[in-house]
Design an enzyme around this catalytic site. Structure first.
Site, PDB file in Angstrom:
ATOM      1  N   GLU A 140     -28.351  20.035 -35.020  1.00 57.67           N
ATOM      2  CA  GLU A 140     -29.791  20.092 -35.331  1.00 57.67           C
ATOM      3  C   GLU A 140     -30.644  19.667 -34.152  1.00 57.67           C
ATOM      4  O   GLU A 140     -31.872  19.765 -34.204  1.00 57.67           O
ATOM      5  CB  GLU A 140     -30.102  19.204 -36.541  1.00 57.67           C
ATOM      6  CG  GLU A 140     -30.264  17.732 -36.254  1.00 57.67           C
ATOM      7  CD  GLU A 140     -28.965  17.008 -35.918  1.00 57.67           C
ATOM      8  OE1 GLU A 140     -29.033  15.875 -35.412  1.00 57.67           O
ATOM      9  OE2 GLU A 140     -27.882  17.572 -36.172  1.00 57.67           O
TER      10      GLU A 140
ATOM     11  N   CYS B 197     -21.306  14.176 -37.288  1.00 52.71           N
ATOM     12  CA  CYS B 197     -21.223  12.856 -36.654  1.00 52.71           C
ATOM     13  C   CYS B 197     -20.449  11.860 -37.526  1.00 52.71           C
ATOM     14  O   CYS B 197     -19.236  11.981 -37.654  1.00 52.71           O
ATOM     15  CB  CYS B 197     -22.614  12.364 -36.291  1.00 52.71           C
ATOM     16  SG  CYS B 197     -22.616  11.121 -34.983  1.00 52.71           S
TER      17      CYS B 197
ATOM     18  N   SER C  62     -28.922   6.791 -36.698  1.00 51.34           N
ATOM     19  CA  SER C  62     -27.602   6.549 -36.116  1.00 51.34           C
ATOM     20  C   SER C  62     -27.634   5.446 -35.060  1.00 51.34           C
ATOM     21  O   SER C  62     -26.596   4.891 -34.711  1.00 51.34           O
ATOM     22  CB  SER C  62     -27.045   7.830 -35.485  1.00 51.34           C
ATOM     23  OG  SER C  62     -26.753   8.795 -36.468  1.00 51.34           O
TER      24      SER C  62
ATOM     25  N   HIS D  24     -24.497  16.910 -32.632  1.00 46.65           N
ATOM     26  CA  HIS D  24     -25.677  17.135 -33.466  1.00 46.65           C
ATOM     27  C   HIS D  24     -26.227  18.552 -33.278  1.00 46.65           C
ATOM     28  O   HIS D  24     -27.061  18.785 -32.403  1.00 46.65           O
ATOM     29  CB  HIS D  24     -26.758  16.107 -33.138  1.00 46.65           C
ATOM     30  CG  HIS D  24     -26.478  14.754 -33.699  1.00 46.65           C
ATOM     31  ND1 HIS D  24     -26.919  14.368 -34.945  1.00 46.65           N
ATOM     32  CD2 HIS D  24     -25.762  13.717 -33.217  1.00 46.65           C
ATOM     33  CE1 HIS D  24     -26.498  13.134 -35.203  1.00 46.65           C
ATOM     34  NE2 HIS D  24     -25.801  12.726 -34.162  1.00 46.65           N
TER      35      HIS D  24
ATOM     36  N   GLY E 140     -20.477   6.360 -31.037  1.00 40.72           N
ATOM     37  CA  GLY E 140     -19.651   5.384 -30.339  1.00 40.72           C
ATOM     38  C   GLY E 140     -18.244   5.309 -30.890  1.00 40.72           C
ATOM     39  O   GLY E 140     -17.437   4.499 -30.428  1.00 40.72           O
ATOM     40  N   PHE E 141     -17.953   6.151 -31.918  1.00 35.25           N
ATOM     41  CA  PHE E 141     -16.628   6.233 -32.519  1.00 35.25           C
ATOM     42  C   PHE E 141     -16.173   7.684 -32.491  1.00 35.25           C
ATOM     43  O   PHE E 141     -16.992   8.608 -32.412  1.00 35.25           O
ATOM     44  CB  PHE E 141     -16.650   5.704 -33.956  1.00 35.25           C
ATOM     45  CG  PHE E 141     -16.931   4.227 -34.064  1.00 35.25           C
ATOM     46  CD1 PHE E 141     -15.902   3.305 -34.179  1.00 35.25           C
ATOM     47  CD2 PHE E 141     -18.239   3.747 -34.030  1.00 35.25           C
ATOM     48  CE1 PHE E 141     -16.152   1.952 -34.265  1.00 35.25           C
ATOM     49  CE2 PHE E 141     -18.507   2.390 -34.120  1.00 35.25           C
ATOM     50  CZ  PHE E 141     -17.461   1.492 -34.228  1.00 35.25           C
TER      51      PHE E 141
END
Length: 368
Positions: free
Chosen positions: A348, A260, A54, A346, A304-305
């Site tokens: 995980e 995400c 990412s 996240h 970032g979005f």
């Protein structure tokens, strides 16, 4: 171990898109490297951050003052290589003092030829990004000259509108897990972290991992019980084919879980737009409230979005399940008329807390 990688530190520089300059010393044989500059507030987990797909295309500023002090353990990498474009840190440790480390961070960076800069006033740099927002930057050897580095920076594409999933997705279909061990899950790899796959395998899933540009027929051909849409880098808006694919899978009434970038793609498939944030969320201590249970959890985040809050709340087919408590952005949704949900953070971890791993259990239970 290399004895020459950090033999001599030359003067180096960080130049931001707005013209701001920070000075430091080169990590390794620094020439120059470009990317969108961002920062992560985690006190640990630098290896997982550097190898997270990412972060592809981004220069990482670590806010922890010491980087490299506990070395590298290869079992903790989130992909098979370093993904960030460059590293900016305060103090770089040449020696590691961890019992179960495989190597020093020095050796790890040297193997992937990652370029970086240390001895930077990272506190001032992060404050600048927080105030003025994420932007492109270049790190380079000062001997190249400020003017040349600024010229190269001016030609670098901006993150908004940039499609990067194709750069980190698998190039071919592959399988993980024991046959007939549990639910058959098709994983759409937009830059999937290793720890996500580990969590699914831990729950006895059979995984077939597909490239980002997989067709609907390819996925349906394996007769999956459910779909997982992974995390990944870049702007979700250019991923129109992926968005259409997810929409088609929803129309087939496939159980679906997104994390995400996968969360953003699900939202776009529902007609909800996405936008670029001022500086994003990146760290391992972000508070999120589960609106279903009323409980709050500390989460690992890297994005970032985000998805449009007003459009999400106005969509009668969508229920908001999680909110980010720092800025009230949407952190999770689920469909009222389909077996589908997603989160912006996240669960995980890798790195980070395990407060949200229950979401994998919820997914498997939904499939069953």
């Amino acid at each position: 171990m290399s004895t020459t990688f950090f033999k001599e530190k030359s003067k180096a520089v960080v130049i931001l898109e707005d013209g701001t300059v920070f000075f430091g010393k080169a990590i390794g044989n620094l020439n120059y490297s470009l990317g969108e500059i961002c920062f992560n507030t985690g006190m640990t987990g630098y290896q997982e951050i550097f190898t997270d797909p990412s972060y592809f295309g981004q220069i990482m500023v670590t806010t922890n003052a010491h980087i490299g002090n506990y070395g590298i353990n290869l079992d903790e990498s989130e992909s098979d290589s370093i993904q960030i474009s460059g590293l900016v840190c305060k103090n770089f440790s040449l020696n590691n003092s961890r019992v179960n480390s495989n190597s020093s961070l020095q050796t790890f960076l040297e193997q992937d030829k990652l370029q970086g800069i240390s001895d930077v006033d990272t506190r001032a740099l992060v404050r600048h990004i927080r105030k003025h927002g994420a932007m492109n930057a270049i790190i380079g050897n000062l001997e190249l000259g400020i003017d040349l580095l600024k010229e190269k920076l001016s030609n670098h594409p901006k993150m908004k509108g940039l499609e990067l999933a194709s750069k980190v997705s698998t190039s071919s279909i592959y399988h993980l897990g024991e046959s007939n061990s549990g639910p058959k899950i098709a994983v759409l790899d937009l830059g999937c972290k290793t720890n996500i796959l580990k969590h699914l395998l831990k729950r006895n899933s059979q995984l077939t991992v597909f490239p980002y540009n997989a067709s609907l027929d390819e996925i349906l051909n394996i007769q999956p019980d459910a779909i997982f849409v992974s995390n990944g880098p870049g702007d979700p808006q250019p991923l129109k084919d992926v968005t259409q694919l997810v929409k088609s899978l929803l129309d087939k009434d496939m159980p679906l879980f997104g994390i995400c970038l996968g969360h953003q793609i699900l939202a776009q498939a529902l007609g909800i737009s996405t936008y670029k944030m001022h500086n994003g969320h990146r760290g391992i201590n972000h508070p999120v409230k589960n609106l279903i249970t009323g409980k709050s959890e500390i989460t690992s985040q890297n994005h970032g979005f985000a998805i449009d809050k007003e459009q999400t709340e106005a969509n009668q087919d969508v229920e908001v399940t999680h909110l980010h408590l720092n800025d009230q952005t949407i952190a999770g949704i689920r469909l009222k008329n389909r077996k589908a949900f997603s989160v912006q953070y996240h669960p995980e971890a890798g790195p980070g807390p395990n407060d949200a791993t229950y979401l994998f259990d919820d997914f498997i239970q939904m499939v069953k």
